[in-house]
Design a protein around this motif. Structure first.
Motif, PDB file in Angstrom:
ATOM      1  N   LYS A  25      48.252  59.833  28.888  1.00  0.00           N
ATOM      2  CA  LYS A  25      47.455  58.815  28.210  1.00  0.00           C
ATOM      3  C   LYS A  25      48.256  57.517  28.095  1.00  0.00           C
ATOM      4  O   LYS A  25      47.745  56.429  28.370  1.00  0.00           O
ATOM      5  CB  LYS A  25      47.032  59.317  26.820  1.00  0.00           C
ATOM      6  CG  LYS A  25      46.097  58.387  26.093  1.00  0.00           C
ATOM      7  CD  LYS A  25      45.671  58.971  24.749  1.00  0.00           C
ATOM      8  CE  LYS A  25      44.738  58.042  24.021  1.00  0.00           C
ATOM      9  NZ  LYS A  25      44.331  58.572  22.725  1.00  0.00           N
ATOM     10  N   PHE A  28      48.644  56.046  31.685  1.00  0.00           N
ATOM     11  CA  PHE A  28      47.411  55.450  32.193  1.00  0.00           C
ATOM     12  C   PHE A  28      47.074  54.148  31.476  1.00  0.00           C
ATOM     13  O   PHE A  28      46.473  53.245  32.062  1.00  0.00           O
ATOM     14  CB  PHE A  28      46.248  56.439  32.109  1.00  0.00           C
ATOM     15  CG  PHE A  28      46.355  57.581  33.085  1.00  0.00           C
ATOM     16  CD1 PHE A  28      46.872  57.401  34.358  1.00  0.00           C
ATOM     17  CD2 PHE A  28      45.940  58.851  32.730  1.00  0.00           C
ATOM     18  CE1 PHE A  28      46.977  58.448  35.266  1.00  0.00           C
ATOM     19  CE2 PHE A  28      46.035  59.914  33.619  1.00  0.00           C
ATOM     20  CZ  PHE A  28      46.553  59.702  34.896  1.00  0.00           C
ATOM     21  N   LEU A  29      47.462  54.030  30.213  1.00  0.00           N
ATOM     22  CA  LEU A  29      47.264  52.782  29.478  1.00  0.00           C
ATOM     23  C   LEU A  29      48.131  51.668  30.092  1.00  0.00           C
ATOM     24  O   LEU A  29      47.655  50.542  30.301  1.00  0.00           O
ATOM     25  CB  LEU A  29      47.591  52.966  27.997  1.00  0.00           C
ATOM     26  CG  LEU A  29      47.264  51.810  27.076  1.00  0.00           C
ATOM     27  CD1 LEU A  29      45.773  51.495  27.123  1.00  0.00           C
ATOM     28  CD2 LEU A  29      47.674  52.132  25.651  1.00  0.00           C
ATOM     29  N   LYS A  32      46.608  50.754  33.448  1.00  0.00           N
ATOM     30  CA  LYS A  32      45.411  49.929  33.255  1.00  0.00           C
ATOM     31  C   LYS A  32      45.808  48.479  32.961  1.00  0.00           C
ATOM     32  O   LYS A  32      45.226  47.548  33.522  1.00  0.00           O
ATOM     33  CB  LYS A  32      44.568  50.493  32.107  1.00  0.00           C
ATOM     34  CG  LYS A  32      43.303  49.726  31.843  1.00  0.00           C
ATOM     35  CD  LYS A  32      42.538  50.336  30.688  1.00  0.00           C
ATOM     36  CE  LYS A  32      41.289  49.542  30.376  1.00  0.00           C
ATOM     37  NZ  LYS A  32      40.533  50.113  29.273  1.00  0.00           N
ATOM     38  N   ALA A 108      39.147  57.281  38.752  1.00  0.00           N
ATOM     39  CA  ALA A 108      39.790  56.496  37.700  1.00  0.00           C
ATOM     40  C   ALA A 108      38.817  55.439  37.178  1.00  0.00           C
ATOM     41  O   ALA A 108      38.975  54.247  37.440  1.00  0.00           O
ATOM     42  CB  ALA A 108      41.074  55.862  38.237  1.00  0.00           C
ATOM     43  N   ASP A 109      37.805  55.888  36.442  1.00  0.00           N
ATOM     44  CA  ASP A 109      36.787  54.960  35.958  1.00  0.00           C
ATOM     45  C   ASP A 109      37.369  53.890  35.041  1.00  0.00           C
ATOM     46  O   ASP A 109      36.820  52.795  34.941  1.00  0.00           O
ATOM     47  CB  ASP A 109      35.640  55.702  35.276  1.00  0.00           C
ATOM     48  CG  ASP A 109      36.086  56.510  34.074  1.00  0.00           C
ATOM     49  OD1 ASP A 109      37.231  56.989  34.061  1.00  0.00           O
ATOM     50  OD2 ASP A 109      35.277  56.666  33.141  1.00  0.00           O
ATOM     51  N   TRP A 110      38.491  54.176  34.390  1.00  0.00           N
ATOM     52  CA  TRP A 110      39.121  53.178  33.522  1.00  0.00           C
ATOM     53  C   TRP A 110      39.740  52.055  34.355  1.00  0.00           C
ATOM     54  O   TRP A 110      40.062  51.009  33.822  1.00  0.00           O
ATOM     55  CB  TRP A 110      40.186  53.815  32.615  1.00  0.00           C
ATOM     56  CG  TRP A 110      41.362  54.388  33.350  1.00  0.00           C
ATOM     57  CD1 TRP A 110      42.559  53.777  33.614  1.00  0.00           C
ATOM     58  CD2 TRP A 110      41.468  55.692  33.913  1.00  0.00           C
ATOM     59  NE1 TRP A 110      43.389  54.612  34.314  1.00  0.00           N
ATOM     60  CE2 TRP A 110      42.747  55.800  34.505  1.00  0.00           C
ATOM     61  CE3 TRP A 110      40.613  56.789  33.972  1.00  0.00           C
ATOM     62  CZ2 TRP A 110      43.179  56.952  35.158  1.00  0.00           C
ATOM     63  CZ3 TRP A 110      41.061  57.933  34.620  1.00  0.00           C
ATOM     64  CH2 TRP A 110      42.315  58.008  35.200  1.00  0.00           C
ATOM     65  N   LEU A 111      39.847  52.256  35.677  1.00  0.00           N
ATOM     66  CA  LEU A 111      40.399  51.223  36.550  1.00  0.00           C
ATOM     67  C   LEU A 111      39.318  50.520  37.370  1.00  0.00           C
ATOM     68  O   LEU A 111      39.285  49.304  37.430  1.00  0.00           O
ATOM     69  CB  LEU A 111      41.453  51.825  37.490  1.00  0.00           C
ATOM     70  CG  LEU A 111      42.672  52.432  36.807  1.00  0.00           C
ATOM     71  CD1 LEU A 111      43.603  53.065  37.828  1.00  0.00           C
ATOM     72  CD2 LEU A 111      43.411  51.402  35.977  1.00  0.00           C
ATOM     73  N   SER A 113      36.302  50.209  36.705  1.00  0.00           N
ATOM     74  CA  SER A 113      35.315  49.546  35.854  1.00  0.00           C
ATOM     75  C   SER A 113      35.914  48.361  35.080  1.00  0.00           C
ATOM     76  O   SER A 113      35.243  47.796  34.211  1.00  0.00           O
ATOM     77  CB  SER A 113      34.701  50.548  34.873  1.00  0.00           C
ATOM     78  OG  SER A 113      35.704  51.060  34.011  1.00  0.00           O
ATOM     79  N   LEU A 114      37.129  47.989  35.385  1.00  0.00           N
ATOM     80  CA  LEU A 114      37.746  46.835  34.715  1.00  0.00           C
ATOM     81  C   LEU A 114      36.913  45.579  34.960  1.00  0.00           C
ATOM     82  O   LEU A 114      36.489  45.317  36.095  1.00  0.00           O
ATOM     83  CB  LEU A 114      39.166  46.600  35.248  1.00  0.00           C
ATOM     84  CG  LEU A 114      40.257  47.560  34.794  1.00  0.00           C
ATOM     85  CD1 LEU A 114      41.531  47.357  35.611  1.00  0.00           C
ATOM     86  CD2 LEU A 114      40.549  47.376  33.318  1.00  0.00           C
TER      87      LEU A 114
END
Length: 165
Positions: A25, A28-29, A32, A108-111, A113-114
């Motif tokens: 976590k 990945f933060l 990101k 990697a939807d957190w990436l 979808s930036l």
């Protein structure tokens, strides 16, 4: 031990499930934040001494090697991670379309979808890359169905031609 070996050792370290989740976590933060910065500033190329570049991304050299490992297949020319040291000069050029595709592949939807992507790739380009990604993951069968045209070229259905038992 190379920086890449050190990264692999840290990444593969035995941890409790909670420790493992906390480690990834946190990583990945940072990842990101790096991508958000790269996209916001349209940094297609990143160049400099590894330790200085890592510090500019608020990472130590070993963790930055992990970041480079993740982005490596999205570069115009991949970097030999095993050869990198703190004093090595890195000169990387990012292929944004390949990067977006690889982020989809990594789920990697957190990436992908930036919001910073909007200034890099248009909505249409991102949709086309997503479509290409989904198409590339579809299973394709070479099996001939009994009601398909016969592959011999006779014009008959397979079941009435070469598929007759």
């Amino acid at each position: 031990m190379t920086l890449n070996d050190q990264w692999r050792e840290i990444a593969d370290k035995e941890r409790t499930p909670q420790e493992n989740e906390a480690f990834w976590k946190d990583y990945f933060l940072k990842e990101k934040d790096n991508y958000a910065y790269i996209l916001a500033n349209n940094l297609k190329t990143i160049k400099g001494q590894l330790s200085e570049v890592a510090a500019s991304f608020n990472m130590d050299s070993v963790t930055f090697i992990g970041f480079l490992d993740g982005v490596n297949t999205s570069l115009i020319t991949e970097v030999d991670l095993d050869s990198l040291e703190d004093t090595s000069v890195v000169d990387i050029e990012i292929d944004y379309e390949k990067l977006y595709f690889n982020m989809l592949d990594a789920k990697a939807d957190w990436l992908y979808s930036l919001p910073e992507w909007e200034n890099i790739l248009s909505e249409e380009v991102r949709m086309n890359i997503t479509k290409e990604f989904r198409t590339s993951r579809m299973a394709v069968s070479n099996k001939v169905g009994r009601n398909d045209p016969c592959p011999c070229g006779s014009g008959k259905k397979y079941k009435k031609c070469c598929g007759k038992e």
